[in-house]
Enzyme design. Structure first.
Site, PDB file in Angstrom:
ATOM      1  N   CYS A  95      -3.400   5.382   8.985  1.00 36.13           N
ATOM      2  CA  CYS A  95      -4.111   5.546   7.718  1.00 36.13           C
ATOM      3  C   CYS A  95      -5.503   6.111   7.973  1.00 36.13           C
ATOM      4  CB  CYS A  95      -4.208   4.189   7.028  1.00 36.13           C
ATOM      5  SG  CYS A  95      -5.286   4.234   5.616  1.00 36.13           S
ATOM      6  N   CYS A 152       0.856  -1.192   0.000  1.00 35.00           N
ATOM      7  CA  CYS A 152       0.000   0.000   0.000  1.00 35.00           C
ATOM      8  C   CYS A 152       0.891   1.240   0.000  1.00 35.00           C
ATOM      9  CB  CYS A 152      -0.884  -0.001   1.236  1.00 35.00           C
ATOM     10  SG  CYS A 152      -1.800   1.532   1.402  1.00 35.00           S
ATOM     11  N   GLU A 188       2.905  -6.029   8.892  1.00 35.56           N
ATOM     12  CA  GLU A 188       3.211  -4.650   8.464  1.00 35.56           C
ATOM     13  C   GLU A 188       4.371  -4.088   9.291  1.00 35.56           C
ATOM     14  OE1 GLU A 188      -0.021  -1.671   8.469  1.00 35.56           O
ATOM     15  OE2 GLU A 188       1.512  -0.202   9.020  1.00 35.56           O
ATOM     16  N   THR A 232      -0.198   1.542  10.461  1.00 31.57           N
ATOM     17  CA  THR A 232      -1.313   2.272   9.817  1.00 31.57           C
ATOM     18  C   THR A 232      -2.654   2.009  10.476  1.00 31.57           C
ATOM     19  OG1 THR A 232      -1.516   0.476   8.221  1.00 31.57           O
ATOM     20  CG2 THR A 232      -0.243   2.400   7.526  1.00 31.57           C
ATOM     21  N   SER A 281     -10.094  -6.255   5.067  1.00 27.21           N
ATOM     22  CA  SER A 281      -9.827  -7.401   4.187  1.00 27.21           C
ATOM     23  C   SER A 281     -11.089  -8.195   3.856  1.00 27.21           C
ATOM     24  CB  SER A 281      -8.843  -8.353   4.860  1.00 27.21           C
ATOM     25  OG  SER A 281      -7.940  -7.678   5.647  1.00 27.21           O
TER      26      SER A 281
HETATM   27 FE1  F3S Z   1      -3.288   0.957   3.021  1.00 29.29          FE
HETATM   28 FE2  F3S Z   1      -4.775   2.067   4.811  1.00 29.29          FE
HETATM   29 FE3  F3S Z   1      -5.532  -0.072   3.645  1.00 29.29          FE
HETATM   30  S1  F3S Z   1      -2.629   1.768   4.909  1.00 29.29           S
HETATM   31  S2  F3S Z   1      -3.730  -1.140   3.144  1.00 29.29           S
HETATM   32  S3  F3S Z   1      -5.235   1.906   2.693  1.00 29.29           S
HETATM   33  S4  F3S Z   1      -5.837   0.436   5.742  1.00 29.29           S
END
Ligand code: F3S
Length: 650
Positions: free
Chosen positions: A193, A97, A127, A165, A265
């Site tokens: 994120c 990502c 990660e 993230t 996911s």
């Molecule tokens: Fe990337 Fe945020 Fe998803 S870091 S993998 S967009 S949760």
């Protein structure tokens, strides 16, 4: 019937969606070469099984693997894998990502600069392990405020702090407070994120307003676990399921308000199945493969569409954009802005939402060719058309000086301003406008030919008229005002008083004698001037630099009392005598009969211009500005009456 609300951001985040799209695209391209994902692509068995069926197999290490392609999951991996694949000559499809990639770069840079790295996160999470792999696995990993409290850290070191993230913001804030309290030298990067934050906020809101909450996602997924944690705090009837099979339907009653969210996911097919079941609608969920479901969740695109996307990365000033389409979009540098001085990386960053125009769905490399420039143009064109129709004023930045005028960019649209329209008077050097923001009217517009002409002349004239009117309201003779010298001529200087020029005649520049205004003033000089006269009808203002209170003639009677001997400079000869300057602005006449104690035929026989001589004051008339002087009496005083009949100085 139950009321079911699905959280807006439930399911795949853009990073996961992107990695899966890349994997399916690779499967499609594959021509029999081995294909692997380094670890499960996402925490979801449904997806990984489907991928496995199609030929993408999970590996946990490169041992025994020497050829083929490896797809990297959105969590990313440490630097070692990049090196190992290169060494083995294997191909890599990097599904890391972009937000995680950014952390890799921060960590790697900090490490190279000699800083120590602190990662706030779960040390066992792939990660975090991947991030650690960009600083030689040297990072201090802190999972909680307690660990931050207990950590033994060195106040002499510099620490770069990053955060997983999917970490909880409030927990990270607490940890930072603790670390700051230890007096450490911290360079903190906020790398949580926003997709996670958004999903968590929505889950919190939703779980507060429902009777029962369903969180869908793999039991191993950390972001799903966090959603469960948040929802349980607000709604005790929160259940965590992986698929519809885990749902105990008898626990739900008709009329329940049910909220549903899902981890990053969780595939769209699984969410759909749960929503449909809980809605108690008689909707038949068709048998679809995961790929079809994914496909269904993706948008369709056509040339000419204007769509929103998320910036993935900016590399070499080329912007990659996730559009939710099967392939990513690319904005080439030249398509970013009409304003060629705009640097894409200074305007957008990974994660920003951006509106784009679809130029071509497939640019030949499988990417969607996008343009941001066209959006600017469309919007700019609309604004300009409105300004043209309404005769309103637009503002634009001058980017070029061309033959015959200026080019200004108004909201991304090129407007030509002919030199005759730049101002109300001719301007020799138009380059002074380059880079300036100007206001003007659109005086001509042909949208088809893209011919747009701007004009400032009328606007400047209006402005001047307004300023003039305002100035004439307040200006009056005797006032002292400030201005700037705008133009010099042989007979005087024009002074800009704020849009209106007044004139200082050369005779009003000094109490002394000057032969050219340039001796006293220069263009652009700020001056304070006295208003002598205002002619409102003719629009004329006469100015003076001379302060009446400093008039040397007012003081001359006292300063040059009759009988005193003073020094002066011979400045001018006339047949009947010589003029002598006593001070700037005060000249006296030495009559030819007063030059010497003998008969003088011509003043030049006895005196030279520029010569400094002693003179005796015989008479002062300050009203007529005349002083009679005698050189002869100053040198050898004789008893005689003042020379009444001698002509006085003019
Ligand atoms: Fe990337 Fe945020 Fe998803 S870091 S993998 S967009 S949760």
């Amino acid at each position: 019937m139950s009321r079911v609300t699905l959280a807006e951001s439930a399911g795949f985040c853009f990073g996961v969606k992107r990695a899966i799209e890349m994997a399916y695209a690779e499967i499609e391209k594959n021509n029999g070469e081995p294909l692997y994902s380094y670890g499960p692509l996402i925490h979801n068995k449904e997806v990984t099984n489907d991928l496995d069926k199609k030929g993408l197999h999970i590996i946990e290490s490169l041992e025994g693997v020497d050829k083929g392609t490896v797809v990297i999951r959105s969590h990313g991996v440490g630097k070692f894998l990049y090196d190992a694949l290169e060494e083995k000559g294997m191909k890599m499809v990097d599904g890391t990502c972009p937000f995680v990639k950014k952390i890799h770069n921060i960590v790697n840079e900090a490490w190279n600069e000699g800083k120590s790295v602190i990662i706030a996160g779960d040390g066992k999470h792939p990660e975090v392990m991947g991030i650690n792999g960009w600083c030689g696995n040297s990072a201090i990993i802190l999972e909680s405020p307690e660990e931050a409290q207990a950590a033994e850290l060195d106040t002499d070191k510099k620490y770069a702090v990053v955060v997983q993230t999917t970490f909880r913001q409030s927990k990270f804030d607490d940890m930072i407070e603790i670390l700051k309290g230890k007096g450490l030298n911290l360079d903190i990067s906020q790398t949580i994120c926003s997709a996670t934050e958004k999903r968590q906020k929505e889950a919190m809101e939703l779980s507060r307003n429902v009777d029962k909450m369903i969180v869908i996602g793999d039991k191993k997924s950390s972001n799903t676990q966090k959603l469960v944690e948040i929802c349980k705090k607000n709604c005790e009837n929160t259940v965590h399921i992986e698929t519809i099979c885990d749902l105990v339907l008898k626990n739900f009653e008709c009329g329940d308000k049910i909220g549903i969210t899902a981890g990053a996911s969780t595939p769209p097919a699984i969410i759909k199945e749960v929503v449909v079941t809980m809605s108690e609608e008689n909707v038949k969920v068709e048998e679809m493969s995961f790929e079809q479901m994914l496909e269904e969740s993706l948008v369709t695109l056509h040339t000419g569409d204007v769509v929103k996307g998320t910036v993935i990365q900016v590399v070499g000033e080329e912007v990659s954009v996730n559009l939710g389409f099967k392939s990513d979009g690319v904005i080439p540098r030249g398509e970013f802005s009409r304003d060629t001085t705009v640097v894409p990386s200074q305007v957008v960053k990974a994660g920003d939402e951006i509106e784009v125009f679809v130029v071509r769905v497939n640019d030949g490399d499988g990417n969607v060719l996008l343009s941001r420039k066209r959006i600017e143009e469309q919007k700019g064109m609309e604004d300009i058309e409105k300004a043209f129709n309404e005769k309103s004023v637009v503002a634009g930045t001058v980017t070029d000086v061309v033959k015959g005028g200026l080019i200004a960019i108004v909201n991304g649209v090129r407007v030509f301003i002919p030199s005759s329209q730049v101002s109300n008077r001719f301007i020799e050097d138009l380059s002074v406008f380059k880079g300036q923001e100007l206001e003007f009217n659109i005086i001509e517009m042909d949208r088809v030919k893209r011919r747009i002409i701007g004009g400032r002349k009328a606007l400047v004239e209006q402005e001047i008229a307004a300023k003039k009117a305002a100035l004439f309201e307040t200006i009056e003779a005797g006032k002292k005002i400030a201005g700037t010298v705008s133009r010099l001529t042989d007979f005087g200087a024009f002074v800009d008083l704020g849009g209106v020029d007044g004139l200082i005649h050369i005779s009003e520049m000094s109490w002394g004698r000057i032969s050219n205004p340039r001796e006293v003033l220069k263009e652009g000089q700020a001056v304070e001037v006295f208003v002598l006269d205002v002619d409102k009808e003719k629009g004329k203002i006469s100015l003076s630099l001379k302060d009446a209170s400093m008039n040397p003639w007012t003081l001359a009677v006292e300063k040059y009392a009759v009988g005193t001997v003073v020094e002066g400079k011979v400045v001018r000869m006339v047949p009947f005598g010589a003029f002598v300057e006593l001070e700037p602005g005060v000249d006296g006449l030495v009559h030819i009969s007063q030059i010497a104690n003998k008969h003088v035929v011509k003043p030049e026989d006895e005196l030279k211009v520029g010569e400094v001589i002693k003179v005796k004051v015989l008479e002062v008339n300050s009203e007529q500005k005349k002083i009679s002087l005698s050189k002869r009496q100053a040198e050898a005083p004789v008893e005689e009456a003042p020379a009444e009949e001698a002509p006085a100085a003019e």
